[in-house]
Design an enzyme around this catalytic site. Structure first.
Site, PDB file in Angstrom:
ATOM      1  N   GLU A 115      -6.865 -33.656  13.034  1.00 52.10           N
ATOM      2  CA  GLU A 115      -5.851 -32.586  12.953  1.00 52.10           C
ATOM      3  C   GLU A 115      -6.388 -31.242  13.435  1.00 52.10           C
ATOM      4  O   GLU A 115      -5.703 -30.512  14.155  1.00 52.10           O
ATOM      5  CB  GLU A 115      -5.318 -32.456  11.527  1.00 52.10           C
ATOM      6  CG  GLU A 115      -4.264 -33.484  11.155  1.00 52.10           C
ATOM      7  CD  GLU A 115      -4.847 -34.809  10.700  1.00 52.10           C
ATOM      8  OE1 GLU A 115      -6.089 -34.935  10.637  1.00 52.10           O
ATOM      9  OE2 GLU A 115      -4.059 -35.724  10.398  1.00 52.10           O
TER      10      GLU A 115
ATOM     11  N   HIS B  52       1.150 -36.814   0.027  1.00 53.35           N
ATOM     12  CA  HIS B  52       2.088 -36.993   1.150  1.00 53.35           C
ATOM     13  C   HIS B  52       3.466 -36.419   0.819  1.00 53.35           C
ATOM     14  O   HIS B  52       4.473 -36.915   1.320  1.00 53.35           O
ATOM     15  CB  HIS B  52       2.260 -38.479   1.480  1.00 53.35           C
ATOM     16  CG  HIS B  52       1.145 -39.077   2.295  1.00 53.35           C
ATOM     17  ND1 HIS B  52      -0.139 -39.132   1.862  1.00 53.35           N
ATOM     18  CD2 HIS B  52       1.155 -39.660   3.517  1.00 53.35           C
ATOM     19  CE1 HIS B  52      -0.896 -39.733   2.775  1.00 53.35           C
ATOM     20  NE2 HIS B  52      -0.137 -40.062   3.793  1.00 53.35           N
TER      21      HIS B  52
END
Lengths: 334, 545
Positions: free
Chosen positions: B282, B351
């Site tokens: 990322e 999440h």
């Protein structure tokens, strides 16, 4: 195994009884994962699940080399690690169902099956987040003079994230009592690992240990005995103050990345080829050939384990839901 | 530390995509070579074969720590082996040696041979900062470092007499310092200048014609990406598995098009150069997108889940958000960071986050969180056209929802809320998945309690449409903010503070907030349901006002 000094050694071979118990554990993991899928289809599992069928050899072989005092940090695809460490089947299924009798009281779910009493320190659902945690646990063991190691399990995809680099550098520099086990199951989510991982021609992920002056090994992850041997040696090295080891266990997941993924990106025939080298088949054949197990004994083992798995799932499903009052107590330590 | 490495990768990506033949060079220190961004960037550059040279100036000291205390290998160039990349160590005080190594690397990069890591071993003749007493260095080490002065060594090696040149340069420098000293200070009233690039006309929005056509939220996002890519070849999309998880070849049967299927089909139309699968890195690919944005592309990054953004927070917070301001307005960063956000899908603690206020609190970036397909399409097209970094939050519970979806390309203004239901007794101020909830609550308030609720869909969290919020609350006298984040320092808190400042005299009740619980997101379904705002809680809160 090749050490930083190019040394090759061997570990103490486990006896037949131990190997039979490993086989039974692998069968338990396989049947438990199939059961997770079954109860998922029955609507008993909220969210998604990341299954590990085909990867039982890596966790059972690695955990076979550990003592109950050793630490383990795994990942969201961590059912096999949890069961290999001895997580109770009822607590396992109940956690996946979000019930209060789950190992984390229903707070974590499928991705976070952690039983602290079994030396499990975490199972992050953030790629690579566990690698520095294992490094720190291994450092703690070293500074406290404890005869234990930390094992960090992670996937091939995690080898491209920054924490891999930072943690391996620190682990080597500080001679942390840690063993890194990359379960290379060939795919980071839906992408073949060689498409996302730059390596020298013909090189392996384990070769990246060279960038840190760290020892490394590549093992057949489908052969629990081979994984055991590599982890045993790495554990001994770590405890002798010789530093960490990066072990790449080459394996395969039979299912997709998560419940909704059919794995259709895999070339035809690949799955079947890997199933020819099933970890349960490999150890079972070995034990039968060695005369340590009869074919009928193996059959009984599957049947007995199936009964245990079914019963555990039934008991788990009777568990109640956690309450908000319970949950609020988990945010901060008193 | 190390943040620039990924920017150079991005600049090289822009160069490779635009085919302009440029090479990017990243300079960094030995300390930075232990940062994760180093690893992610070198891997990315190697798998994409980008024209970038990594120059590690190893001066032996990371601030006050010697390299042997921080780096597990003797030669940093050894780390190139991990990526199948050439790595060389050169004497960095030897001008000609560095020049030769660089020339080889540049030539290789221009020929399409990919990146090189050059470790230039140099000496640090001064402290880490001006005034650093350097107690951590021995007298001998400092003396021997001065003996490696690259200027002296150049003079010795080349035999060139630099005396006259040195005197001349010294005078030039004195003059430059004098001129800089004589210059005026910047005007403190202009402190806010350069934060974002605001077009002269507030918005040049192209509103869509009313439509009978319906589509899903997922389809809306997909169509916006496709429209933007058709309109402008500098728009690229990148992220994990977005081209379908099929690697760089043609898509295989069953390719996913990202975790949520949003980008499915883009690869066929735009090709792998513009629809890039990334490794799970990322920080590396977000940094590369920032670099590509300042070097000619308009990248749209798919970060998959908002909970993964802490890994790339440096690239968002320190790089993308601040570059324009710190560089005095010279650099626009036309970048969109798309991500799924929000709870309710039993996705567990790591999440399920929204992070609304985390992003909305950063000066220099814009934040968009649409609630329906039509807005999602128009706002995403505006975000791509915007010259600033935009965080675009897609609530996971919305992907499958349907609504009117105009065809073609149209832009909706950023920073403009929408009154989606008019009312007179209370203003329900909502965002994203909170909007359908607020509308349902408004129906119930009307049907069961004869209360007329106005519903405002914020659509953009930064800039916030304070005018629309104020006008509504000034009329209704009551404000309830619905925010899926935990309450502390939330978006709801910010709006409550703004209203207290601007509408205090018009308020007929205390401002109320309906937020999530002050905990991480729990997994167990009954707990997650209780954690989240709900129609029930909104109705209850209004009844208490």
């Amino acid at each position: 195994m090749v050490g930083a000094e190019g040394r090759v050694a061997s570990a103490i071979a486990p006896g037949p009884d131990v190997l039979v118990s490993w086989l039974e554990k692998m069968i338990e993991i396989r049947l438990a994962e199939d059961k997770v899928m079954e109860i998922y289809m029955q609507g008993l599992v909220p969210g998604t699940v990341h299954l590990c069928q085909g990867m039982e050899g890596t966790s059972v072989g690695a955990c076979g080399a550990l003592t109950p005092d050793d630490w383990v940090v795994c990942t969201y695809r961590g059912h096999h690690h949890a069961l290999s460490r001895g997580v109770d089947l009822v607590g396992f299924f109940a956690e996946i169902m979000g019930r209060e009798n789950g190992v984390c009281g229903g707070m974590g779910g499928s991705s976070h099956i952690v039983d602290r009493s079994l030396g499990m320190l975490g199972s992050p659902a953030i790629i690579g987040a566990g690698i520095p945690v294992a490094t720190g646990a291994g450092l703690s063991a070293k500074l406290r003079g404890e005869q234990r190691v930390a094992v960090g399990f992670f996937g091939d995809g995690a080898c491209n994230i920054g924490t891999f680099h930072e943690a391996l550098n620190m682990a080597q520099l500080w001679r942390s009592q840690v063993v890194f086990v990359v379960e290379n199951n060939q795919y980071g989510e839906y992408t073949p690992y060689r498409d996302s991982t730059a390596l020298a021609d013909g090189g392996n992920i384990a070769d990246r240990a060279g960038a840190y002056g760290m020892a490394s090994a590549v093992v057949d992850g489908q052969d629990a005995r081979a994984v055991y041997e590599a982890v045993s040696l790495a554990r001994a090295r770590a405890l002798a103050g010789e530093g960490p080891t990066l072990i790449e266990a080459q394996t395969y997941r039979y299912r997709g990345h998560s419940r909704t993924d059919p794995g259709a990106y895999r070339p035809p025939g690949e799955l079947d080829a890997w199933k020819q080298r099933d970890p349960i088949g490999i150890l079972g054949d070995f034990l039968i050939t060695e005369g340590a197990l009869a074919a009928s004994g193996l059959e009984t083992m599957w049947e007995r384990t199936q009964v245990a798995v079914d019963e555990a799932a039934d008991v788990a499903a009777e568990g109640g839901w956690p309450t908000i009052q319970q949950a609020e107590g988990f945010v901060y330590a008193e | 530390m190390g943040g620039g490495i990924s920017l150079a990768v991005g600049a090289a990506l822009a160069s490779a995509t635009l085919g302009d033949g440029r090479v990017a060079v990243s300079f960094f220190g030995d300390g930075a070579a232990n940062q994760g961004i180093f690893h992610e960037s070198l891997n990315l550059a190697a798998i994409w074969g980008l024209p970038v040279i990594f120059v590690c100036e190893n001066n032996g000291w990371a601030e006050s720590t010697p390299v042997s205390y921080s780096t597990s290998v003797e030669d940093i160039s050894q780390r190139a082996l991990s990526y199948g990349m050439p790595g060389v160590t050169v004497d960095g005080s030897d001008y000609l040696a560095v020049h030769q190594a660089a020339a080889t690397a540049v030539e290789r990069a221009r020929q399409g041979g990919g990146p090189t890591l050059i470790e230039a071993k140099v000496v640090r003749m001064r402290g880490h900062y001006v005034g650093d007493p350097e107690q951590y260095r021995s007298r001998e080490e400092r003396r021997s470092a001065r003996g490696e002065d690259p200027v002296t060594r150049f003079q010795e090696a080349s035999g060139v007499d630099l005396t006259a040149f040195t005197a001349e340069t010294s005078m030039e420098l004195d003059k430059a310092v004098e001129m800089a000293r004589a210059a005026a200070w910047p005007d403190p009233l202009e402190v806010g200048r350069y934060v974002v690039d605001e077009p002269a006309a507030k918005h040049s929005a192209t509103m869509p014609a009313p439509t009978e056509r319906a589509g899903t939220f997922r389809q809306a996002v997909h169509e916006a990406l496709a429209e933007a890519m058709r309109a402008n070849t500098s728009v690229i999309v990148m992220g994990e598995d977005i081209s379908g998880g099929s690697g760089l070849g043609p898509p295989l049967e069953g390719a996913m098009g990202g975790t949520f299927g949003v980008t499915k089909g883009l690869l066929e139309e735009f090709g792998p150069e513009r629809v890039r699968d990334t490794p799970i890195s990322e920080a590396g690919f977000t940094g590369a997108a920032v670099g590509a944005a300042v070097a000619g592309l308009r990248p749209v990054v798919d970060l998959m889940w908002s909970s993964f953004t802490p890994y790339c927070f440096d690239q968002i917070f320190n790089q993308a958000a601040k570059m324009r301001y710190m560089f005095g307005g010279q650099t626009d960063v036309p970048l969109v960071l798309r991500m799924a956000a929000g709870a309710g899908l039993r996705a567990g603690g790591q999440h399920s986050d929204t992070l609304y206020s985390i992003f909305a609190s950063i000066p220099g970036i814009k934040v968009v969180a649409p609630s329906n397909p039509s807005d999602a399409k128009g706002l995403l097209l505006s975000a791509v056209a915007d010259n600033n970094p935009v965080v675009f939050l897609e609530h996971m519970s919305l992907y499958r929802t349907s609504g009117p979806l105009p065809e073609g390309s149209y832009e909706l203004p950023l920073g403009s809320a929408s009154v989606v239901r008019e009312g007179s007794d209370v203003s329900l101020i909502a965002v994203s998945a909170g909007v359908p909830m607020a509308l349902e609550a408004a129906d119930r308030l009307s049907d069961e309690f004869e209360t007329s609720a106005e519903v405002i869909d914020l659509r953009t969290l930064s800039p916030l449409d304070v005018e629309t919020i104020n006008a509504s609350v000034a009329r209704t006298g009551r404000a309830l903010v619905i925010d899926e984040s935990p309450p502390r320092c939330s978006l709801a808190s910010e709006i409550a503070a703004l209203l207290a400042e601007s509408c205090f005299g018009r308020l007929r009740a205390p401002i109320a907030r309906v937020c999530s619980a002050d905990t991480p997101v729990p997994f167990s379904p009954p707990l997650e349901d209780a954690f989240l705002p709900s129609v029930e809680r909104i109705v209850h809160a209004v009844r208490r006002m």
